[in-house]
Design a protein around this motif. Structure first.
Motif, short mmCIF file in Angstrom:
data_model
loop_
_atom_site.label_atom_id
_atom_site.label_comp_id
_atom_site.label_asym_id
_atom_site.label_seq_id
_atom_site.Cartn_x
_atom_site.Cartn_y
_atom_site.Cartn_z
N GLY A 83 30.87 35.23 47.11
CA GLY A 83 31.67 36.41 46.83
C GLY A 83 32.33 36.35 45.47
N ALA A 84 32.83 35.16 45.12
CA ALA A 84 33.42 34.98 43.79
C ALA A 84 32.38 35.18 42.69
CB ALA A 84 34.05 33.59 43.68
N MET A 85 31.17 34.68 42.96
CA MET A 85 30.09 34.85 41.98
C MET A 85 29.82 36.33 41.72
SD MET A 85 26.18 33.35 42.13
CE MET A 85 26.70 31.77 42.74
N VAL A 86 29.91 37.13 42.76
CA VAL A 86 29.62 38.56 42.64
C VAL A 86 30.81 39.31 42.03
CG1 VAL A 86 29.16 40.67 43.95
CG2 VAL A 86 27.98 38.54 44.55
N ILE A 87 31.99 39.11 42.60
CA ILE A 87 33.17 39.89 42.20
C ILE A 87 33.60 39.56 40.78
CG2 ILE A 87 35.62 40.29 42.69
CD1 ILE A 87 34.84 39.73 45.69
N ILE A 88 33.75 38.29 40.48
CA ILE A 88 34.16 37.90 39.12
C ILE A 88 33.02 38.13 38.15
CG2 ILE A 88 35.25 36.10 37.73
CD1 ILE A 88 36.84 37.09 40.20
N GLY A 89 31.78 38.04 38.66
CA GLY A 89 30.63 38.35 37.81
C GLY A 89 30.65 39.78 37.31
N ILE A 99 34.09 30.06 39.16
CA ILE A 99 34.29 28.93 40.06
C ILE A 99 35.76 28.65 40.34
CG2 ILE A 99 34.36 27.07 38.33
CD1 ILE A 99 32.51 25.48 40.27
N THR A 100 36.65 29.05 39.43
CA THR A 100 38.07 28.74 39.62
C THR A 100 38.64 29.38 40.88
OG1 THR A 100 38.31 28.51 37.23
CG2 THR A 100 40.33 28.70 38.51
N PRO A 101 38.52 30.70 41.10
CA PRO A 101 39.03 31.25 42.36
C PRO A 101 38.25 30.78 43.58
CG PRO A 101 37.89 32.94 41.09
CD PRO A 101 38.03 31.76 40.20
N ALA A 102 36.96 30.45 43.39
CA ALA A 102 36.18 29.94 44.52
C ALA A 102 36.74 28.62 45.03
CB ALA A 102 34.72 29.77 44.11
N LEU A 103 37.30 27.80 44.13
CA LEU A 103 37.91 26.53 44.55
C LEU A 103 39.08 26.75 45.49
CD1 LEU A 103 37.95 24.66 41.10
CD2 LEU A 103 36.46 24.15 43.04
N ILE A 104 39.83 27.82 45.27
CA ILE A 104 41.03 28.09 46.07
C ILE A 104 40.69 28.23 47.54
CG2 ILE A 104 42.93 29.72 46.43
CD1 ILE A 104 42.56 30.55 43.46
N ILE A 108 41.09 37.43 45.02
CA ILE A 108 40.49 36.74 43.87
C ILE A 108 40.27 37.70 42.70
CG2 ILE A 108 39.42 34.94 45.28
CD1 ILE A 108 36.72 36.35 44.84
N ALA A 109 40.05 38.98 43.00
CA ALA A 109 39.90 39.95 41.91
C ALA A 109 41.21 40.06 41.12
CB ALA A 109 39.48 41.31 42.46
N LEU A 110 42.32 40.26 41.84
CA LEU A 110 43.62 40.37 41.17
C LEU A 110 44.03 39.04 40.54
CD1 LEU A 110 45.55 42.52 43.78
CD2 LEU A 110 44.54 43.28 41.62
N TRP A 111 43.76 37.95 41.23
CA TRP A 111 44.15 36.63 40.72
C TRP A 111 43.41 36.32 39.42
CZ3 TRP A 111 42.22 31.82 39.47
CH2 TRP A 111 43.11 30.75 39.46
#
Length: 443
Positions: free
Chosen positions: A74-80, A137-142, A159-162
């Motif tokens: 999800g992080a790969m998609v959203i932050i991508g 990867i940073t928010p994915a670690l959380i 993670i989007a807002l963060w």
């Protein structure tokens, strides 16, 4: 003829000035060797994200394996999506709002870098995509801190807002050329590849999230065994491989600095794993696979900020020290009883702090000499330690306060913590309507 000579003589100072300016300006060209390495590094860092998904996915219960892996994907998609839209501009654009964050409209959707070649002789597109993998990867670690108990919709919004409000400003402060931590002291806060930007920010956020959201139902009364340590070990191996791109790629070159970063990354990871094995052998007379994986990560996290300034002996010391301190941090967590499910703070937060602070005692003399020259006299280890402590302190406080605000806001609106029924059913079924292994297992 005489008129031409006179005209030429009059033009000579101008021609000399143009010639001098051209000589002083860096030649604009693409270095195929450096570009190839940076493309490879970008792919290696991207590989870390499915590696993290496997690492975390193997550590949770069977009913939560898909849900947990989806946090990474999800992080790969959203932050991508967010990174090329606004993330790169906020992180590496010229400072605005008093240097709080970067911005330049030409970076929106990367539209202003279509023909840009950086002084390191790589297309700016390559640099933007390389940095984008760090942002992913940073928010994915959380997610390791609140595994098995969060609403996917709430996680996605968080993670989007963060990424926009926490990651991008810290990234700008530490890595942008006009960032205030980049320019703090004689040579700035040392963070070669993400000790503060990636690991401390995510680790501290993980701790705040674990404390705010509370423990998994049944923890610690019920033992919650990993569902697949084979997958966790495979994930740890992929993270180790990808970390060479993470650290050595951060040299933004293909030269001696790259070789140094790659070497110390290998040494610190091995030292961390070896130390964790020794601790377990002394305490339990058994070396566990989870212990080896944890030691690998502790060593990798600790060397991340230091990869550009320490030698192999310093890397060995940092890897060993990080394993010892992270091991103790996990013991303290178990004593205190808070549920950092997969030890996101215990390894990434603690390891990042150890690396960012302890690196000053292992800096190569040549680096200190350069710092002293920039300071116009002398520059001591303790002065650099003060700079590092300032960067760590600011990152900890900012990440903790803003992350808590975001958690409360989202929890009170669309919800972060899933219901008891959904948690007992498992994330795979309740959040995604699937089962990781094609069968129903609620254990």
């Amino acid at each position: 003829m005489r008129k031409r000579i006179a005209t030429a003589m009059l033009m000579l100072p101008v021609l000399m000035q143009v010639s001098a300016t051209a000589a002083a300006a860096p030649e604009v060209y693409t270095d195929s060797g450096t570009t190839s390495w940076m493309l490879t590094s970008t792919a290696l860092v991207l590989l870390m994200i499915p590696g993290l998904a496997m690492f975390y996915g193997g550590l949770v219960r069977t009913k939560n394996v898909i849900g947990t892996m989806m946090h990474s994907f999800g992080a790969m998609v959203i932050i991508g999506v967010l990174w090329p839209m606004v993330g790169y501009a906020l992180s590496f654009g010229p400072g605005v709002l008093g240097g709080f964050v970067g911005w330049d409209s030409k970076y929106f959707m990367l539209q202003g870098i279509d023909e840009s070649i950086l002084p390191s002789h790589i297309p700016e597109y390559v640099f933007a995509m390389f940095q984008g993998k760090f942002a992913i990867i940073t928010p994915a670690l959380i997610a390791g801190a609140f595994a098995e108990r969060v609403n996917f919709r709430g996680y996605a919004l968080f993670i989007a807002l963060w990424s926009i409000i926490v990651y991008s400003p810290i990234c700008h402060w530490v890595w942008a050329s006009d960032g205030f931590l980049f320019n703090l002291g004689a040579a700035g806060a040392i963070d070669f590849a993400g000790g503060t930007v990636v690991h401390i920010s995510s680790g501290v956020t993980a701790l705040v999230a674990a404390l705010y959201l509370g423990s998994r139902r049944g923890y610690p009364r019920n033992v919650m065994h990993p569902n697949n340590l084979v997958m966790t070990l495979t994930g740890a191996g992929l993270l180790w491989v990808g970390w060479f791109g993470f650290n050595a790629g951060s040299a933004i070159a293909s030269d001696l600095a790259t070789a140094r970063a790659l070497t110390v990354t290998q040494v610190s990871a091995a030292a961390g794993a070896f130390t964790w094995m020794v601790i377990e052998m002394l305490q339990h007379r058994k070396a566990t696979s989870l212990g080896v994986a944890s030691g690998i990560l502790a060593g990798l996290v600790a060397i991340t900020p230091a990869a550009g300034v320490v030698q192999p002996s310093g890397a060995f010391a940092l890897g060993a020290l990080a394993s010892i301190v992270c091991y103790c941090a996990i013991l303290i967590k178990n004593k205190m009883g808070y549920d950092d499910s997969l030890d996101a703070f215990g390894v990434h937060g603690v390891g990042g702090i150890v690396g960012a602070l302890a690196l000053v005692f292992f800096i190569r003399p040549a680096w200190m000499a350069d710092a002293a020259e920039k300071a116009g006299g002398s520059w001591t280890v303790m002065q650099q330690l003060g700079v590092q402590a300032t960067a760590v302190g600011i990152t900890v406080v900012y990440a903790a306060v803003v992350s808590l605000f975001l958690l409360v806001l989202i929890d009170k609106t669309i919800g972060m913590r899933i219901s008891e029924n959904d948690e007992m059913s498992g994330l795979d079924h309740s959040m995604h309507g699937e089962h990781g292994y094609g069968l129903i297992n609620l254990n």
